[in-house]
Design a protein around this motif. Structure first.
Motif, PDB file in Angstrom:
ATOM      1  N   GLN A  40       0.828  -1.213   0.000  1.00 15.16           N
ATOM      2  CA  GLN A  40       0.000   0.000   0.000  1.00 15.16           C
ATOM      3  C   GLN A  40       0.864   1.266   0.000  1.00 15.16           C
ATOM      4  O   GLN A  40       0.598   2.218   0.733  1.00 15.16           O
ATOM      5  CB  GLN A  40      -0.986  -0.019   1.160  1.00 15.16           C
ATOM      6  CG  GLN A  40      -1.997  -1.136   1.032  1.00 15.16           C
ATOM      7  CD  GLN A  40      -3.151  -1.017   2.010  1.00 15.16           C
ATOM      8  OE1 GLN A  40      -3.273  -0.055   2.753  1.00 15.16           O
ATOM      9  NE2 GLN A  40      -4.022  -2.007   1.984  1.00 15.16           N
ATOM     10  N   THR A  41       1.890   1.267  -0.853  1.00 15.94           N
ATOM     11  CA  THR A  41       2.778   2.414  -0.955  1.00 15.94           C
ATOM     12  C   THR A  41       2.749   3.072  -2.341  1.00 15.94           C
ATOM     13  O   THR A  41       3.507   4.011  -2.598  1.00 15.94           O
ATOM     14  CB  THR A  41       4.228   2.015  -0.625  1.00 15.94           C
ATOM     15  OG1 THR A  41       4.633   0.954  -1.509  1.00 15.94           O
ATOM     16  CG2 THR A  41       4.363   1.575   0.823  1.00 15.94           C
ATOM     17  N   LEU A  42       1.873   2.608  -3.215  1.00 14.38           N
ATOM     18  CA  LEU A  42       1.780   3.169  -4.559  1.00 14.38           C
ATOM     19  C   LEU A  42       1.421   4.655  -4.501  1.00 14.38           C
ATOM     20  O   LEU A  42       2.051   5.491  -5.154  1.00 14.38           O
ATOM     21  CB  LEU A  42       0.755   2.400  -5.399  1.00 14.38           C
ATOM     22  CG  LEU A  42       0.548   2.850  -6.843  1.00 14.38           C
ATOM     23  CD1 LEU A  42       1.865   2.841  -7.606  1.00 14.38           C
ATOM     24  CD2 LEU A  42      -0.480   1.967  -7.529  1.00 14.38           C
ATOM     25  N   GLY A  43       0.429   5.003  -3.706  1.00 15.49           N
ATOM     26  CA  GLY A  43       0.022   6.406  -3.571  1.00 15.49           C
ATOM     27  C   GLY A  43       1.145   7.279  -3.041  1.00 15.49           C
ATOM     28  O   GLY A  43       1.360   8.396  -3.530  1.00 15.49           O
ATOM     29  N   ASN A  44       1.885   6.774  -2.060  1.00 13.65           N
ATOM     30  CA  ASN A  44       3.004   7.536  -1.499  1.00 13.65           C
ATOM     31  C   ASN A  44       4.095   7.773  -2.540  1.00 13.65           C
ATOM     32  O   ASN A  44       4.691   8.852  -2.588  1.00 13.65           O
ATOM     33  CB  ASN A  44       3.595   6.825  -0.288  1.00 13.65           C
ATOM     34  CG  ASN A  44       2.642   6.816   0.884  1.00 13.65           C
ATOM     35  OD1 ASN A  44       1.765   7.670   0.987  1.00 13.65           O
ATOM     36  ND2 ASN A  44       2.793   5.841   1.767  1.00 13.65           N
ATOM     37  N   LEU A  45       4.361   6.762  -3.364  1.00 14.08           N
ATOM     38  CA  LEU A  45       5.358   6.907  -4.427  1.00 14.08           C
ATOM     39  C   LEU A  45       4.943   8.016  -5.388  1.00 14.08           C
ATOM     40  O   LEU A  45       5.746   8.878  -5.746  1.00 14.08           O
ATOM     41  CB  LEU A  45       5.533   5.585  -5.184  1.00 14.08           C
ATOM     42  CG  LEU A  45       6.415   5.658  -6.433  1.00 14.08           C
ATOM     43  CD1 LEU A  45       7.880   5.744  -6.035  1.00 14.08           C
ATOM     44  CD2 LEU A  45       6.166   4.457  -7.320  1.00 14.08           C
ATOM     45  N   LEU A  46       3.674   7.996  -5.794  1.00 10.73           N
ATOM     46  CA  LEU A  46       3.180   9.015  -6.726  1.00 10.73           C
ATOM     47  C   LEU A  46       3.212  10.406  -6.103  1.00 10.73           C
ATOM     48  O   LEU A  46       3.595  11.383  -6.760  1.00 10.73           O
ATOM     49  CB  LEU A  46       1.772   8.659  -7.200  1.00 10.73           C
ATOM     50  CG  LEU A  46       1.692   7.440  -8.112  1.00 10.73           C
ATOM     51  CD1 LEU A  46       0.267   6.960  -8.249  1.00 10.73           C
ATOM     52  CD2 LEU A  46       2.293   7.750  -9.476  1.00 10.73           C
ATOM     53  N   LEU A  47       2.806  10.507  -4.841  1.00  6.73           N
ATOM     54  CA  LEU A  47       2.835  11.807  -4.164  1.00  6.73           C
ATOM     55  C   LEU A  47       4.256  12.342  -4.013  1.00  6.73           C
ATOM     56  O   LEU A  47       4.483  13.550  -4.063  1.00  6.73           O
ATOM     57  CB  LEU A  47       2.160  11.717  -2.796  1.00  6.73           C
ATOM     58  CG  LEU A  47       0.638  11.661  -2.820  1.00  6.73           C
ATOM     59  CD1 LEU A  47       0.097  11.311  -1.438  1.00  6.73           C
ATOM     60  CD2 LEU A  47       0.056  12.973  -3.326  1.00  6.73           C
ATOM     61  N   LYS A  48       5.207  11.443  -3.846  1.00 11.60           N
ATOM     62  CA  LYS A  48       6.611  11.860  -3.751  1.00 11.60           C
ATOM     63  C   LYS A  48       7.101  12.386  -5.097  1.00 11.60           C
ATOM     64  O   LYS A  48       7.789  13.409  -5.167  1.00 11.60           O
ATOM     65  CB  LYS A  48       7.470  10.681  -3.281  1.00 11.60           C
ATOM     66  CG  LYS A  48       8.906  11.048  -3.010  1.00 11.60           C
ATOM     67  CD  LYS A  48       9.673   9.866  -2.442  1.00 11.60           C
ATOM     68  CE  LYS A  48      11.129  10.238  -2.219  1.00 11.60           C
ATOM     69  NZ  LYS A  48      11.915   9.116  -1.716  1.00 11.60           N
TER      70      LYS A  48
END
Length: 169
Positions: free
Chosen positions: A25-33
């Motif tokens: 569940q880190t896909l969103g964090n990668l995109l936000l970064k």
């Protein structure tokens, strides 16, 4: 294993990396970064000016754009991210050509890279109708990061499908 409908055609290695991001569940964090901010191009008028600038800078003397709008009727899942229309009509004794681009309303509040990728894609269709080598060369001429933005946009759409929109929360 999730249905990665936006990532079909990518290598098994790439899909495995995406599956890992989903599982953690880190896909969103990668995109936000990578893309922390959304663009400010909210109105149809601003979208027209934005698109016209790209067209003028890279496509020179092609047919003029008549309209560029956000379209709430375009459903990303069933249709496309955007649509281009090239219509010729006989009007009196003259032939009138209308060039339109419609962008799904979902992209009214996303990072500019995603919007630019879609605009470049739709503009390229006015010169190259098919998704062939010349089409993608034109896309890369207008935006050198085209392929990376397309991939990241596909990651974003996967994120939206599975976990919700990280930019509209």
């Amino acid at each position: 294993m999730h249905s990665l409908k936006y990532l079909q055609g990518y290598s098994a290695e790439t899909l495995a990396k995406v599956e890992k991001l989903i599982a953690e569940q880190t896909l969103g964090n990668l995109l936000l970064k990578r893309y922390p901010n959304i663009h400010e191009i909210r109105t149809d008028g601003a979208l027209y000016k934005y698109t016209q600038k790209i067209k003028t800078d890279f496509m020179g003397k092609t047919q003029p754009l008549n309209r560029v709008t956000y379209d709430s009727k375009i459903k990303v899942i069933q249709h496309a991210l955007g649509q281009h229309h090239y219509i010729s009509r006989a009007h009196g004794g003259k032939l009138k050509t209308v060039n339109e681009i419609r962008i799904a309303s979902l992209f009214r509040a996303v990072p500019e890279a995603f919007l630019k990728m879609i605009v470049v894609h739709e503009l390229a269709h006015f010169k190259e109708k098919e998704h062939n080598k010349a089409f993608y060369q034109l896309c890369c001429h207008m935006e050198p990061q085209y392929h990376q933005y397309e991939f990241d946009l596909r990651l974003y759409l996967t994120q939206v499908d599975l976990f919700g929109d990280i930019y509209h929360e």
